[in-house]
Write a protein that holds these residues in place. Structure first.
Motif, PDB file in Angstrom:
ATOM      1  N   TYR A  58       0.728  -1.431   0.007  1.00 26.46           N
ATOM      2  CA  TYR A  58       0.120   0.113  -0.079  1.00 26.46           C
ATOM      3  C   TYR A  58       0.709   1.277  -0.075  1.00 26.46           C
ATOM      4  O   TYR A  58       0.440   2.272  -0.270  1.00 26.46           O
ATOM      5  CB  TYR A  58      -0.873  -0.106   1.215  1.00 26.46           C
ATOM      6  CG  TYR A  58      -1.839  -1.119   1.325  1.00 26.46           C
ATOM      7  CD1 TYR A  58      -3.015  -1.167   0.481  1.00 26.46           C
ATOM      8  CD2 TYR A  58      -1.523  -2.367   1.785  1.00 26.46           C
ATOM      9  CE1 TYR A  58      -3.829  -2.246   0.307  1.00 26.46           C
ATOM     10  CE2 TYR A  58      -2.387  -3.300   1.820  1.00 26.46           C
ATOM     11  CZ  TYR A  58      -3.706  -3.578   0.997  1.00 26.46           C
ATOM     12  OH  TYR A  58      -4.357  -4.552   1.149  1.00 26.46           O
ATOM     13  N   SER A  59       2.050   1.044   0.304  1.00 23.52           N
ATOM     14  CA  SER A  59       2.895   2.506   0.294  1.00 23.52           C
ATOM     15  C   SER A  59       4.055   2.452  -0.694  1.00 23.52           C
ATOM     16  O   SER A  59       4.579   3.701  -0.773  1.00 23.52           O
ATOM     17  CB  SER A  59       3.481   2.302   1.734  1.00 23.52           C
ATOM     18  OG  SER A  59       4.238   1.246   2.007  1.00 23.52           O
ATOM     19  N   SER A  60       3.897   1.619  -1.367  1.00 21.65           N
ATOM     20  CA  SER A  60       5.072   1.529  -2.333  1.00 21.65           C
ATOM     21  C   SER A  60       4.645   1.588  -4.020  1.00 21.65           C
ATOM     22  O   SER A  60       3.547   1.451  -4.156  1.00 21.65           O
ATOM     23  CB  SER A  60       6.061   0.356  -2.310  1.00 21.65           C
ATOM     24  OG  SER A  60       5.420  -0.959  -2.941  1.00 21.65           O
ATOM     25  N   ASP A  61       5.481   2.032  -4.692  1.00 22.76           N
ATOM     26  CA  ASP A  61       5.109   2.128  -6.182  1.00 22.76           C
ATOM     27  C   ASP A  61       4.715   0.512  -6.785  1.00 22.76           C
ATOM     28  O   ASP A  61       5.749  -0.156  -6.354  1.00 22.76           O
ATOM     29  CB  ASP A  61       6.170   2.765  -7.019  1.00 22.76           C
ATOM     30  CG  ASP A  61       6.026   4.271  -6.833  1.00 22.76           C
ATOM     31  OD1 ASP A  61       4.858   4.847  -6.086  1.00 22.76           O
ATOM     32  OD2 ASP A  61       7.021   4.872  -7.184  1.00 22.76           O
ATOM     33  N   LEU A  62       3.733   0.465  -7.560  1.00 23.39           N
ATOM     34  CA  LEU A  62       3.534  -0.847  -8.045  1.00 23.39           C
ATOM     35  C   LEU A  62       3.705  -0.797  -9.627  1.00 23.39           C
ATOM     36  O   LEU A  62       3.668   0.542 -10.257  1.00 23.39           O
ATOM     37  CB  LEU A  62       2.232  -1.349  -7.892  1.00 23.39           C
ATOM     38  CG  LEU A  62       1.657  -1.512  -6.287  1.00 23.39           C
ATOM     39  CD1 LEU A  62       0.235  -1.746  -6.602  1.00 23.39           C
ATOM     40  CD2 LEU A  62       2.197  -2.524  -5.516  1.00 23.39           C
ATOM     41  N   THR A  63       4.147  -1.825 -10.369  1.00 25.92           N
ATOM     42  CA  THR A  63       4.042  -1.559 -11.957  1.00 25.92           C
ATOM     43  C   THR A  63       3.098  -2.597 -12.583  1.00 25.92           C
ATOM     44  O   THR A  63       2.887  -3.673 -12.037  1.00 25.92           O
ATOM     45  CB  THR A  63       5.558  -2.299 -12.191  1.00 25.92           C
ATOM     46  OG1 THR A  63       6.531  -1.468 -11.657  1.00 25.92           O
ATOM     47  CG2 THR A  63       5.767  -2.172 -13.890  1.00 25.92           C
ATOM     48  N   ILE A  64       2.314  -1.858 -13.290  1.00 27.94           N
ATOM     49  CA  ILE A  64       1.363  -2.643 -13.905  1.00 27.94           C
ATOM     50  C   ILE A  64       1.551  -2.620 -15.258  1.00 27.94           C
ATOM     51  O   ILE A  64       1.771  -1.625 -16.086  1.00 27.94           O
ATOM     52  CB  ILE A  64      -0.182  -1.882 -13.701  1.00 27.94           C
ATOM     53  CG1 ILE A  64      -0.605  -1.967 -12.436  1.00 27.94           C
ATOM     54  CG2 ILE A  64      -1.183  -2.545 -14.751  1.00 27.94           C
ATOM     55  CD1 ILE A  64      -2.198  -1.167 -12.204  1.00 27.94           C
ATOM     56  N   ASN A  65       1.628  -3.783 -15.927  1.00 27.42           N
ATOM     57  CA  ASN A  65       1.970  -4.145 -17.445  1.00 27.42           C
ATOM     58  C   ASN A  65       0.627  -4.043 -17.874  1.00 27.42           C
ATOM     59  O   ASN A  65      -0.094  -5.063 -18.041  1.00 27.42           O
ATOM     60  CB  ASN A  65       2.651  -5.340 -17.461  1.00 27.42           C
ATOM     61  CG  ASN A  65       3.234  -5.725 -18.901  1.00 27.42           C
ATOM     62  OD1 ASN A  65       2.356  -5.402 -19.749  1.00 27.42           O
ATOM     63  ND2 ASN A  65       4.117  -6.198 -19.059  1.00 27.42           N
ATOM     64  N   LEU A  66       0.199  -2.944 -18.551  1.00 32.90           N
ATOM     65  CA  LEU A  66      -1.095  -2.635 -19.138  1.00 32.90           C
ATOM     66  C   LEU A  66      -0.826  -2.908 -20.580  1.00 32.90           C
ATOM     67  O   LEU A  66      -0.147  -1.809 -21.301  1.00 32.90           O
ATOM     68  CB  LEU A  66      -1.365  -1.094 -18.693  1.00 32.90           C
ATOM     69  CG  LEU A  66      -2.823  -0.835 -19.347  1.00 32.90           C
ATOM     70  CD1 LEU A  66      -3.972  -1.958 -18.742  1.00 32.90           C
ATOM     71  CD2 LEU A  66      -3.025   0.644 -18.945  1.00 32.90           C
ATOM     72  N   ASP A  67      -1.416  -3.963 -21.412  1.00 35.00           N
ATOM     73  CA  ASP A  67      -1.242  -4.319 -22.672  1.00 35.00           C
ATOM     74  C   ASP A  67       0.225  -4.188 -23.351  1.00 35.00           C
ATOM     75  O   ASP A  67       0.383  -3.300 -24.222  1.00 35.00           O
ATOM     76  CB  ASP A  67      -2.240  -3.334 -23.487  1.00 35.00           C
ATOM     77  CG  ASP A  67      -3.643  -3.570 -23.250  1.00 35.00           C
ATOM     78  OD1 ASP A  67      -4.008  -4.709 -22.756  1.00 35.00           O
ATOM     79  OD2 ASP A  67      -4.419  -2.592 -23.067  1.00 35.00           O
ATOM     80  N   GLY A  68       1.129  -4.423 -22.350  1.00 34.12           N
ATOM     81  CA  GLY A  68       2.692  -4.487 -22.856  1.00 34.12           C
ATOM     82  C   GLY A  68       3.435  -3.251 -22.426  1.00 34.12           C
ATOM     83  O   GLY A  68       4.562  -3.276 -22.719  1.00 34.12           O
TER      84      GLY A  68
END
Length: 95
Positions: A58-68
Motif C-alpha cells: 500500500y505504500s510503495s510504487d507498483l508496476t502494472i504491465n498494461l497491454d505490454g
C-alpha cells in the motif's frame, strides 16, 4: 519490494460487466491521476490476493504491465467483499 501486475484495458463498463468479471476470477480496477485520463482495467484475482497482505504493497510504487506497456501506480483504495476473501475493486493512482 517491487510488485508487478499484468492487466488489460476494458471497454465494458458498469455493474453487470463488473459482476461477470468477478465471476470469472478477475478484478475490475481503474487508474487515474492529475493530468491523465482515467483508464479502466482488469486483472486476475489470483495475482493480487496474496501480495495485498504485505504492508509495503500500500505504500510503495507498483508496476502494472498494461497491454505490454509498464505503468507506475500506487494503490489509492481497495474494496473487499464483506465476508469472503475476495477483492471487488481497486483504485490506482498514477505515480
Amino acid at each position: 519490494m517491487s510488485y508487478t501486475l499484468v492487466a488489460q484495458t476494458r471497454s465494458d463498463l458498469g455493474k453487470g460487466s463488473s459482476r461477470r468479471l468477478r465471476h470469472e476470477g478477475k478484478v475490475p480496477a481503474v487508474i487515474y491521476g492529475k493530468g491523465h485520463d482515467a483508464v479502466s482495467i482488469v486483472f486476475a484475482h489470483k495475482d493480487i490476493i496474496n501480495i495485498q497482505d504485505n504492508d509495503d504493497f500500500y505504500s510503495s510504487d507498483l508496476t502494472i504491465n498494461l497491454d505490454g506497456k509498464d505503468v507506475k501506480v500506487r494503490v489509492q483504495a481497495m474494496q473487499r467483499h464483506s465476508f469472503k476473501p475476495q477483492i471487488e475493486h481497486v483504485d490506482f493512482k498514477f505515480a
